[in-house]
Design a protein around this motif. Structure first.
Motif, short mmCIF file in Angstrom:
data_model
loop_
_atom_site.label_atom_id
_atom_site.label_comp_id
_atom_site.label_asym_id
_atom_site.label_seq_id
_atom_site.Cartn_x
_atom_site.Cartn_y
_atom_site.Cartn_z
N LEU A 149 58.36 74.24 -38.55
CA LEU A 149 57.87 72.96 -38.05
C LEU A 149 58.20 72.79 -36.57
O LEU A 149 57.35 72.36 -35.78
N GLN A 150 59.40 73.14 -36.16
CA GLN A 150 59.77 73.04 -34.75
C GLN A 150 58.90 73.95 -33.89
O GLN A 150 58.47 73.58 -32.80
N SER A 151 58.62 75.15 -34.39
CA SER A 151 57.76 76.07 -33.65
C SER A 151 56.35 75.51 -33.50
O SER A 151 55.75 75.60 -32.42
N LEU A 152 55.83 74.95 -34.57
CA LEU A 152 54.48 74.37 -34.51
C LEU A 152 54.42 73.16 -33.58
O LEU A 152 53.43 72.97 -32.87
N GLN A 153 55.48 72.37 -33.57
CA GLN A 153 55.49 71.20 -32.70
C GLN A 153 55.59 71.59 -31.23
O GLN A 153 55.06 70.90 -30.37
N LEU A 182 54.35 74.40 -29.99
CA LEU A 182 53.25 75.30 -29.66
C LEU A 182 52.29 74.73 -28.60
O LEU A 182 51.97 75.45 -27.64
N PRO A 183 51.82 73.49 -28.71
CA PRO A 183 50.90 72.99 -27.68
C PRO A 183 51.48 73.04 -26.26
O PRO A 183 50.81 73.44 -25.32
N GLU A 184 52.74 72.67 -26.12
CA GLU A 184 53.36 72.70 -24.80
C GLU A 184 53.53 74.12 -24.30
O GLU A 184 53.29 74.41 -23.12
N ARG A 185 53.89 75.02 -25.19
CA ARG A 185 54.04 76.42 -24.79
C ARG A 185 52.70 77.00 -24.37
O ARG A 185 52.64 77.82 -23.46
N MET A 186 51.63 76.60 -25.04
CA MET A 186 50.30 77.10 -24.67
C MET A 186 49.88 76.54 -23.31
O MET A 186 49.25 77.26 -22.52
N ARG A 187 50.23 75.29 -23.03
CA ARG A 187 49.91 74.71 -21.72
C ARG A 187 50.66 75.41 -20.60
O ARG A 187 50.13 75.57 -19.49
N ASN A 188 51.89 75.82 -20.89
CA ASN A 188 52.71 76.48 -19.87
C ASN A 188 52.39 77.96 -19.74
O ASN A 188 52.94 78.63 -18.87
N GLY A 189 51.56 78.48 -20.62
CA GLY A 189 51.17 79.88 -20.55
C GLY A 189 52.19 80.86 -21.07
O GLY A 189 52.22 82.01 -20.67
#
Length: 66
Positions: free
Chosen positions: A52-56, A58-65
């Motif tokens: 759950l923490q990884s999924l939460q 994920l969007p920020e990590r994808m934005r940061n590349g």
């Protein structure tokens, strides 16, 4: 308390503290299969929290590349 129940008691007690004292009387009535089931459910719960923490994040990590 049998040897195997004592083993699981110590494992659960290290992780969850006072929850074990609440569950133990119930387990002494139901037996070893219930003890193993509760232990496995507890382990799965901790793994699900990590997922759950990884999924939460994920969007920020994808934005940061990342």
């Amino acid at each position: 308390m049998s040897g195997s129940a004592c083993f699981f008691y110590h494992i659960l007690n290290e992780r969850s503290g006072s929850k074990v004292e609440q569950i133990l009387p119930f387990l002494s009535e139901v037996g070893f299969p219930a003890l193993v089931t509760f232990y496995l459910l507890y382990r799965i719960e901790t793994k699900l929290e990590a997922v759950l923490q990884s999924l939460q994040s994920l969007p920020e990590r994808m934005r940061n590349g990342e």
